[in-house]
Enzyme design. Structure first.
Site, mmCIF file in Angstrom:
data_model
loop_
_atom_site.group_PDB
_atom_site.id
_atom_site.type_symbol
_atom_site.label_atom_id
_atom_site.label_comp_id
_atom_site.label_asym_id
_atom_site.label_seq_id
_atom_site.Cartn_x
_atom_site.Cartn_y
_atom_site.Cartn_z
ATOM 1 N N ARG A 94 0.805 -1.206 0.000
ATOM 2 C CA ARG A 94 0.000 0.000 0.000
ATOM 3 C C ARG A 94 0.846 1.268 0.000
ATOM 4 O O ARG A 94 0.716 2.137 -0.854
ATOM 5 C CB ARG A 94 -0.857 0.005 1.260
ATOM 6 N N THR A 95 1.696 1.377 1.018
ATOM 7 C CA THR A 95 2.441 2.613 1.188
ATOM 8 C C THR A 95 3.371 2.847 -0.002
ATOM 9 O O THR A 95 3.383 3.926 -0.596
ATOM 10 C CB THR A 95 3.245 2.565 2.506
ATOM 11 N N LYS A 140 25.072 -6.026 2.004
ATOM 12 C CA LYS A 140 26.536 -6.038 2.142
ATOM 13 C C LYS A 140 26.966 -5.350 3.433
ATOM 14 O O LYS A 140 28.146 -5.199 3.689
ATOM 15 C CB LYS A 140 27.182 -5.318 0.960
ATOM 16 N N ARG A 142 10.890 3.076 4.622
ATOM 17 C CA ARG A 142 10.257 2.196 5.617
ATOM 18 C C ARG A 142 11.346 1.316 6.206
ATOM 19 O O ARG A 142 12.225 0.837 5.476
ATOM 20 C CB ARG A 142 9.190 1.324 4.973
ATOM 21 N N HIS A 186 3.827 6.484 11.603
ATOM 22 C CA HIS A 186 3.485 6.294 10.193
ATOM 23 C C HIS A 186 2.645 7.513 9.800
ATOM 24 O O HIS A 186 1.445 7.411 9.576
ATOM 25 C CB HIS A 186 2.704 4.992 10.029
#
Lengths: 475, 475, 475
Positions: free
Chosen positions: A68-69, A97, A118, A146
């Protein structure tokens, strides 16, 4: 030509990085995009008449799963005529890495014009913002916040109720692990809502969020016993708390509150990824639960995804607003991106300052090896890859009566209440937290905070008078 | 503004969602894109003169690995001037948090204008289409279908042979697990081809595909013994079977068929991911195999990827058409997208209805907890995450003589032959399948189908007369 | 319309695929993009005034993790007005089904106009270039090369020092596993640099790279004992070695070299993914190390990511150039893409041939089953999925005095020194390597090289005279 930050650079890490007035501006711009639609009930080709983000690039840096985001941010950027570059999987990025987030965002600052991030760690977005030369938008960081989800939530409420003042909102489920809830309750309190917390057992709002509601947004936690004898509690917030820092609470009329209908029930998913016990009892919201007459006009909201806590059979009920919330993700994010990139000639986040202002708090800062560290083990400061890039940084927050203070982690915003304070110059330490408040701003630099008297002693500091609690009383 | 379906919304889940006439229209549009190329042998900058998909977004939702299908769809959308958003890995999408496909496509319907989906479960694309508000294109769902690959295959055949009528096509390998083959044979039958199945041992066409070829497309399975004594079988289809529902088969001239050269050999990969025994014997097609004079003009085709079943040393042979097939992926998908989005002013899928029409079948539908479930364990109805969103849905298919009927799963199109039928009103059940056909359409709503008399009894139903097979004879 | 290669098709697999003059042209074009910026210290909207790559597509095929290389290539393409399609994860591509790279690039040649590839196998990019019909750019292949990183590195050096001649560059860390170092030292040698290798223990330059520096670029390895008694060694290269194939080395003035300041320290990450022992001792570069007066004006460079070998506390030092290097990734890659796609009307890689030319070497080639195979186990020829697509291909490289020759793998460019040579016609074999040089070009086709006399005998070949080393002396 290493990316150099523009003077007006803004990051949206917390919902509290935006004033109420700015939130309203974002909503105005989002509404303008909606008004362009041939059919207001259809997102079909939103943004068809604009190309204002042409040759701008949005970078999605996702260290945790998302549909969604990420897709709605990317859709929003494309609808504005811009472009996207995407790193959706830490396993295929340089993080595999061992690259630090701090290095990654500095590098990507040269490849894009705005970053959406995120991350599984609380406070990661704030760290990213510290190092980026372009705007960073928090797309969800651990259990912290959020904020853009909250913008969608508030916009949904505003469209439905015409305003955001004095709404009565029930919030259900994992109030502790849900970053969405944390951004949401701050915003609700700031707009003067009454919040009815319906937590799953053991999943109440975190202590630091609870305290912030009370102390910064002046929410009053009102307990009452209902007809059936069950104890209930509500957060009751004054109107526009941000404009009334000396506000002492209205005479709360319990009778009025009791008779009020719920404006919205906000359901959240059990954030399994943030809990050890995956088989926890969890409330399930369905048509039966919502039959109660107090929910008769309630919007039923959910940030999605859902995994059973909200009955799919309810989807056809006209109180179900969760797909609407998701749909508003595009115009809301279009608005936020255009404002952050300063490409709307008519509107800007810079010109309107009114509304909520984050209090200016003194910052305590030390190298990571020195003194107290954030007690939240999921905070980004505990990520080994970031060890060279984070510092022990805390905001010093005093209580209302100036009789006590605590430390708020600059990154994850969790609190520390108990600590001792040492002076580098004099090598003493004291367990009186107010020591942190007494010196002038530059005086903070002389101070080192330790988690305990033992830690201070190990570091070679000596108790000032005694380490008993008397010292606090006498200050 | 939750995405609302347009009235003319079309999904391409099965090749049978398109009529023959519509397939020809797609080919015309694809050819028009090819005609724009400065060098028809070069895909270099196809679509340079068009921008008709500008501000439209294609969403790739891939729950299974892909290079060809995803990248060619994305390339096609970009060549049309459109944009793309991509979820290429279920591990980094909200599916990792347990979100249902039904919720995901409803959400993404607000972020894009068309969805391409790939999924490991048979029938997943049909479920997605049930919930999406924008066109869904099946990019391969389990072992069910892969209709856009078939469009590329047919286009390759048409370009080579100038027409699609009465071609003789050998199909080799994993005819059971290959979704590509299933879409392909339906289309071949509908265009009147002779199909020569050369299955790997135990990998014959699934029973329901075989039966559909025979019953719906009037293919006659012709066995013969060749000179060496080996038994061979061919599907011989009449011309334009879709226009001749009462067609009883031409006088098949075996001699003519025997003398015909093969027009194409279609090779498929061993679909290891869909079989338990990974070390199965498998036919290998190479220059030696293709030396037989009957293959002297055969196009050698493969949907790719290949993993050894088609010798790379054959690549330089001018019968090798597999890279050509892959190359046609772009113009074909450009055509399909433009037509589904209705952005070609000159052509539309809506205006031409001729050709094949899916027969209108009565639908039997019950909540998932009620009665018989699809017997195919890989069907999307058995996916726990979708349990709230799927129903037991079957089309009722009668045989040619109206003496029997079976159930075809609405999602994966596998058949169920044996079942008993109960009446909710009278609480009886019968093992006569024709019970399903007798009532008027609304009558189906009274009926519940059970997998067995035992199941019906457990549910509290009583046998009508007897549960013997006599009941069927007496009907 | 299968993708057909354009006549002028160029691939950039090795830095040696570009002449020095061509590198300078790329820098001119990159500078032109930088000159368009409103603020040369800001990458903000680079390329805003160009759209020359419109309707061209770049395909990212990444089989190994990347952030910098992939995102900067994609950003560069978007800044030019082009589009991108991305396969960032082999686990979600057709490679997961077992598809060969050779097939994948042939297919993708139809979907895009230029490919950037990253792969864990040495030489994979050369294999991709063999099969692609569009330009292939090596984004890093195993421990082989990373030529576009070197372009960024050289551009950084040129911007800082105004020129690239006779620079003195220290290279630190994993000189063996770092593909970046290999491309970099070739380029440095070609521009006449003095290279100061500071390898981690056991991580010296690979033997084949060392030898190539000496034999092809005429680097002299100069050992000296410094004041403290430690032994040091430098590669001293003549000016413009590529123009002086008969150059025998200048009179090296050690005194001058000793007094020269270091122009740059190039630090590299420990390539853990390419070493068995992950806990190897490794040099760490920090402010203390760089305090030495010889580093007082040194640019400190790093291809990034770093994982501890370069102290983050040094980031604010104005010698730190690593984020600058990363930033130049966009204009450099914009330039490279525009030149490879031939879309800059004013400049072209085709028109300027001067400078370094790869020596024309005779190629020895056999099917994979025949004779000697590359000894480098990480070479792409040992990848089982590519077994049908690679051949045993080696360039025959003679030493300076024409008294010996060796084999250089066509893909990974590792050397083989010891082998025996057989003649198919006469079925003899000899251990004299010069046998490979004596025949005319077509004569190579008669020869088969074996790893040893035993292998030749097993294949049915007989020793010519004897297998002793006398045969070499007598030739």
């Amino acid at each position: 030509m290493t990316a150099k930050a523009r003077p007006s650079l803004r990051h949206i890490v917390s919902i509290n990085d935006l004033t109420n007035r700015e939130i309203e501006i974002i909503f105005d711009v989002a509404q303008a995009y909606l008004d362009e639609l041939p059919d207001p009930n259809l997102s079909y080709r939103i943004g068809r008449s604009t190309d204002i983000a042409s040759k701008f690039i949005l970078a999605s840096l996702f260290y945790e799963p998302s549909t969604r985001t990420r897709l709605s941010f990317e859709s929003a950027m494309l609808r504005l005529g811009g472009d996207i570059i995407t790193s959706a999987d830490p396993a295929t990025s340089s993080a595999a890495k061992g690259e630090s987030l701090a290095d990654s965002v500095r590098v990507v600052s040269n490849y894009a014009d705005v970053i959406v991030i995120r991350h599984p760690r609380d406070g990661a977005a704030r760290l990213a913002a510290e190092y980026a030369a372009i705007p960073v938008i928090n797309g969800g960081d651990g259990a912290h916040e959020h904020p853009t989800q909250t913008l969608c939530d508030l916009f949904t409420l505003k469209k439905k109720n015409k305003h955001l003042k004095n709404l009565k909102i029930a919030i259900s489920g994992d109030l502790r692990g849900s970053r969405t809830i944390h951004s949401f309750v701050y915003a609700l309190a700031r707009f003067g809502a009454i919040i009815d917390p319906m937590a799953a057992p053991g999943m109440e709002l975190p202590a630091h969020v609870h305290r912030r509601l009370k102390e910064e947004y002046r929410c009053e936690l009102v307990s009452r016993t209902d007809e059936s004898g069950a104890i209930d509690a509500l957060y009751v917030t004054p109107d526009e708390p941000h404009q009334q820092s000396l506000f002492s609470g209205p005479e709360v009329d319990y009778g009025v509150i009791m008779r009020q209908k719920i404006d919205a029930v906000y359901v959240t998913r059990f954030q399994k990824e943030r809990w050890a016990d995956k088989n926890q009892e969890y409330p399930r919201i369905d048509a039966k639960f919502l039959k109660d007459s107090k929910y008769s006009h309630a919007s039923v909201m959910h940030p999605l995804p859902r995994v059973g806590e909200l009955d799919a059979a309810f989807d056809t009920d006209n109180r179900a607003m969760y797909f609407q919330q998701a749909a508003y993700g595009v115009p809301i994010r279009m608005a936020l991106i255009s404002l952050l990139l300063e490409i709307r000639k008519d509107r800007s986040l810079q010109k309107f300052e009114g509304g909520f202002d984050t209090p200016k708090l003194t910052l305590y800062e030390q190298p990571l090896a020195t003194g107290i560290r954030c007690a939240n083990k999921n905070c980004i400061v505990h990520e080994p890859m970031e060890a060279q890039y984070v510092r022990n940084k805390f905001q010093i927050v005093k209580n209302e009566t100036n009789t006590d203070c605590r430390l708020r982690c600059f990154y994850c915003e969790n609190d520390i209440d108990h600590f001792v304070v040492g002076s580098k110059k004099s090598q003493w330490f004291s367990d009186d937290p107010l020591t942190l408040l007494r010196p002038a701003d530059q005086g903070v630099k002389d101070l080192v905070v330790f988690a305990s008297a033992e830690d201070a002693a190990v570091a070679g500091y000596h108790p000032k008078h005694s380490t008993s609690s008397r010292s606090r009383a006498s200050s």
